[in-house]
Design an enzyme around this catalytic site. Structure first.
Site, mmCIF file in Angstrom:
data_model
loop_
_atom_site.group_PDB
_atom_site.id
_atom_site.type_symbol
_atom_site.label_atom_id
_atom_site.label_comp_id
_atom_site.label_asym_id
_atom_site.label_seq_id
_atom_site.Cartn_x
_atom_site.Cartn_y
_atom_site.Cartn_z
ATOM 1 N N HIS A 81 0.830 -1.221 0.000
ATOM 2 C CA HIS A 81 0.000 0.000 0.000
ATOM 3 C C HIS A 81 0.860 1.265 0.000
ATOM 4 O O HIS A 81 0.511 2.261 0.631
ATOM 5 C CB HIS A 81 -0.952 0.035 1.196
ATOM 6 N N ASN A 154 -10.214 -3.100 2.432
ATOM 7 C CA ASN A 154 -9.915 -3.068 0.997
ATOM 8 C C ASN A 154 -11.204 -2.859 0.217
ATOM 9 O O ASN A 154 -12.295 -2.920 0.781
ATOM 10 C CB ASN A 154 -9.287 -4.394 0.550
ATOM 11 N N HIS A 345 -3.950 0.840 12.015
ATOM 12 C CA HIS A 345 -3.730 -0.440 12.709
ATOM 13 C C HIS A 345 -5.085 -1.076 13.042
ATOM 14 O O HIS A 345 -5.869 -0.464 13.780
ATOM 15 C CB HIS A 345 -2.931 -0.182 13.987
#
Ligand code: HDD
Length: 709
Positions: A81, A154, A345
């Site tokens: 990413h 995603n 996270h």
């Protein structure tokens, strides 16, 4: 609309996070130049020398500081990413979710929770193109009153692997090959497909990756998925399994493969520019937040394991409940400080949101903080402005590289008596996080549950749910990708693996790559279909679509002004493209400004093309080599095309309508054009209202797949 720096925005529109960021924001415009230490400088163009032709002196502190800082400007890019683009916004829940979760930001519809979203590609480096075939990251940081909540998802709802320990292997296989660092930002190479052939759990995700979902038209037009199964926990400690969804208000739309490759050259920043421009012009991207919920007691009532990250919960089986909306309404002030330094996270949760034993999620909980230590240079990355919580931070963690906070007091340990044993743990009533008290039992084993072993049924479900056009695109994608694979054994192995998904699919793949198809291929016996999986069933809208308007000197004035006004009224963005940039003159002498030329604009950068009439204008366009190519490309990419009066000549010159009726010379050319799906023509300016309406409706359709090329 002109760009408004954060600190000049209407205070009513700014969030707690905006205000926090203002404390760290500096505007250098109009100021005197200084060193990093505040010393004003008289010159930054000449190094300090012994004589004007002499050597540079060590004493030149400004030279040394300027150069040293520059030498260290780069930080490691994200291992995956790396290329991303972010924006600020806010989230609002529609109704209290008290029944399911105690998460505070999901209770009060009047509360706007600040968010920052970073969209990304996965495999490419920071400087790679936006429109490559890849999964897109969709990571959201909610700056809630109870601390930061990160939903790191995603644009596809499943993943390539089931256990996080395989992530380094998968990423090594998908990234450029280690011996020659090729290919950049592409899955079309031997190591990825070798991995796929050897790791059949990837079959379902590969189906998604081979679909057009892999190149969204816009970040504003793609779904987001939390992928994993999480838990919602309410005040009473009752839990529900939950999957998270983002649904774009503009619907889910993609580019076409040929277009993506051209855009990668013409405008590698295509998706980021689109997001930036939409926000700058006040077309704020909106995503509805959805949840799928399963009761704890229903955990085993499905024919798949609900903790398996290679499985969806079909929406027809477990409906998506829309519970809120996110609006992105502010671009960053500084890309590096915000988009590059943000650290997500999946383990950043708030009370009311908890984990499950999904083995992919469990491993992610380690990786994300760990990776920031190298990328952001130490353990204090949470103090970087974009990462700071708006909830107060109090603990006994101290020191480390680049510590910003000046913690007062004598104590930095728990338990203490010198500070009255503070900071003290909070009770759950005070907002203290309590882990869901799930009962777990088992032997230590390096194994995976048998319930994770079905690698194919949902890949078949995906294939079955596609329209014919989508199926064709998937097959071509396999042909392209495997066509770039050097090893014939790997190609064959992939065909063999996908014959478990559907033998007809496998046979079609084999046909294009010189591999052996399954003998006597039959469609899979799995006949389940999920209409929600097909992009064809998504919302359609003309809003924010970009139209290329082609005209030159001598254009018919009403055909330009009335139609472009209709575009504007419908929320469509139009660019006037001419042979040269600058003013062009209409038939009756009125001037308009062409904001693009045939050199700066390309068909692939637009959603539709309109050619205004006017003999002289159209003749000029016909005499130039590019306009016909422009229209032809739009036609081949199934885009809406329209013309009035003489403008139709350019469409005919581009071959539009040539295959619609035969023989071409036997029919009226205007009738031939009108017979092409997504092509709208009018004889003259007499009915521009209904013409514009028909064209705008065609634009809302996005692509016209029924067209014969
Ligand atoms: Fe990951 C970044 C999404 C599995 C390890 N991941 C990263 C980003 C997104 C995702 C959107 C970019 C965040 C940003 O914009 O800064 N990752 C996912 C999803 C996964 C997934 C949806 C599967 C459901 N990831 C995954 C696994 C591991 C990682 C299994 C390792 C065990 N991911 C990382 C990372 C990254 C990352 C190495 C690189 C940069 C970063 O974290 O901050 O830690």
């Amino acid at each position: 609309m002109t760009r408004q720096p954060n600190d000049e925005r209407d205070p009513k529109q700014s969030t707690a996070k905006d205000r926090q960021l203002n404390d760290f924001t500096v505007d250098d415009r109009g100021q005197k130049l200084t060193t990093n230490h505040g010393l004003r400088l008289t010159d930054t163009e000449h190094s300090l020398k012994a004589g004007d032709r002499g050597p540079t002196l060590m004493e030149d502190f400004h030279f040394r500081e300027k150069m040293t800082h520059f030498d260290h400007e780069r930080i490691p890019e994200r291992v995956v990413h790396a290329r991303g683009f972010g924006a600020h916004g806010y989230f609002q829940v529609y109704e209290p979710m008290t029944k399911y979760t105690k998460a505070k930001f999901l209770q009060d519809p009047s509360v706007r929770t600040p968010v920052f979203v970073r969209f990304s590609t996965v495999a490419g480096s920071r400087g790679s193109a936006d429109t490559v075939r890849d999964v897109r990251g969709f990571a959201t940081k909610f700056y809630t009153e109870e601390g930061n909540y990160d939903l790191v998802g995603n644009n596809m709802p499943v993943f390539f692997i089931q256990d996080a320990i395989k992530f380094p292997d998968f990423v090594h296989a998908v990234k450029p090959e280690p011996h020659n660092e090729m290919p950049q930002a592409s899955t079309a190479h031997d190591t990825l497909w070798d991995f796929v052939g050897q790791n059949t759990e990837s079959a379902h995700m590969i189906m998604w990756a081979m679909s057009d979902r892999s190149f969204p038209r816009s970040y504003r037009m793609m779904e987001g998925f939390g992928v994993h199964t999480f838990r919602f926990v309410n005040e009473q400690g009752e839990a529900h399994f939950v999957k998270f969804h983002w649904k774009p208000v503009l619907g889910v739309h993609s580019l076409v493969w040929d277009e993506t490759q051209k855009v990668a050259g013409k405008d590698p920043d295509f998706n980021r520019r689109d997001l930036w421009e939409a926000i700058e012009s006040g077309n704020y991207p909106e995503f509805e937040f959805g949840v799928q919920l399963i009761k704890e007691e229903d955990e085993f009532n499905f024919d798949f394991d609900i903790l398996d990250p290679t499985k969806i919960w079909p929406e027809e089986l477990v409906p998506v409940k829309l519970i809120g909306k996110m609006t992105l309404n502010r671009n960053t002030d500084n890309f590096f400080a915000e988009t590059e330094q943000i650290a997500f996270h999946p383990g950043h949760v708030v009370p009311g949101i908890d984990f499950t034993n999904d083995p992919l999620l469990q491993g992610r909980l380690f990786s994300y903080t760990d990776t920031q230590l190298t990328r952001l240079g130490g353990p204090n990355f949470h103090e970087i402005p974009i990462n700071r919580s708006v909830a107060p931070v109090h603990n006994n963690q101290r020191d480390g590289m680049h510590r910003m906070t000046i913690n007062r007091g004598q104590t930095s340990y728990h338990k203490n008596s010198l500070s009255g044993n503070t900071p003290e743990p909070a009770s759950t009533a005070e907002g203290g996080y309590e882990h869901y008290t799930e009962k777990v039992e088992g032997r230590k084993v390096r194994q995976r549950s048998d319930s994770f072993k079905d690698h194919y049924s949902q890949a078949t479900l995906f294939w079955n749910s596609m329209s014919d056009v989508e199926k064709d695109h998937i097959v071509s994608a396999f042909h392209f990708e495997l066509g770039k694979v050097q090893s014939k054994e790997i190609r064959q192995r992939v065909v063999d693996v996908f014959s478990n998904v559907d033998e007809v699919l496998a046979a079609r793949i084999a046909e294009g790559i010189g591999a052996v198809p399954p003998a006597d291929p039959k469609p899979s016996p799995v006949t389940l279909v999920s209409p929600a999986l097909s992009m064809m069933n998504s919302a359609k809208s003309p809003l924010t679509r970009k139209v290329a308007v082609l005209a030159a000197d001598g254009f018919q004035e009403a055909e330009l002004s009335e139609v472009t006004k209709a575009f504007k009224d419908a929320g469509i963005v139009a660019d006037l493209i001419s042979i040269r940039q600058g003013p062009i003159k209409g038939q009756d002498g009125r001037e308009v400004e062409a904001n693009q030329s045939l050199l700066t604009a390309d068909s692939v950068l637009y959603d539709a093309v309109y050619v205004a009439g006017g003999r002289k204008s159209v003749d000029a366009l016909l005499a130039h080599p590019k306009p016909a190519v422009f229209v032809k490309e739009a036609f081949q990419h199934f885009k809406p095309i329209a013309a009035v009066g003489e403008g139709a000549d350019l469409l005919l010159a581009a071959g539009v309508g040539a295959k619609a009726v035969a023989p071409a010379d036997a029919v009226d050319p205007a009738a031939a054009l009108a017979a092409v799906p997504g092509v709208v023509v009018a004889q003259d300016a007499s009915a521009l209202g209904s013409f514009s309406e028909a064209f705008i409706a065609a634009i809302a359709e996005h692509r016209h797949w029924a067209r014969v090329l």
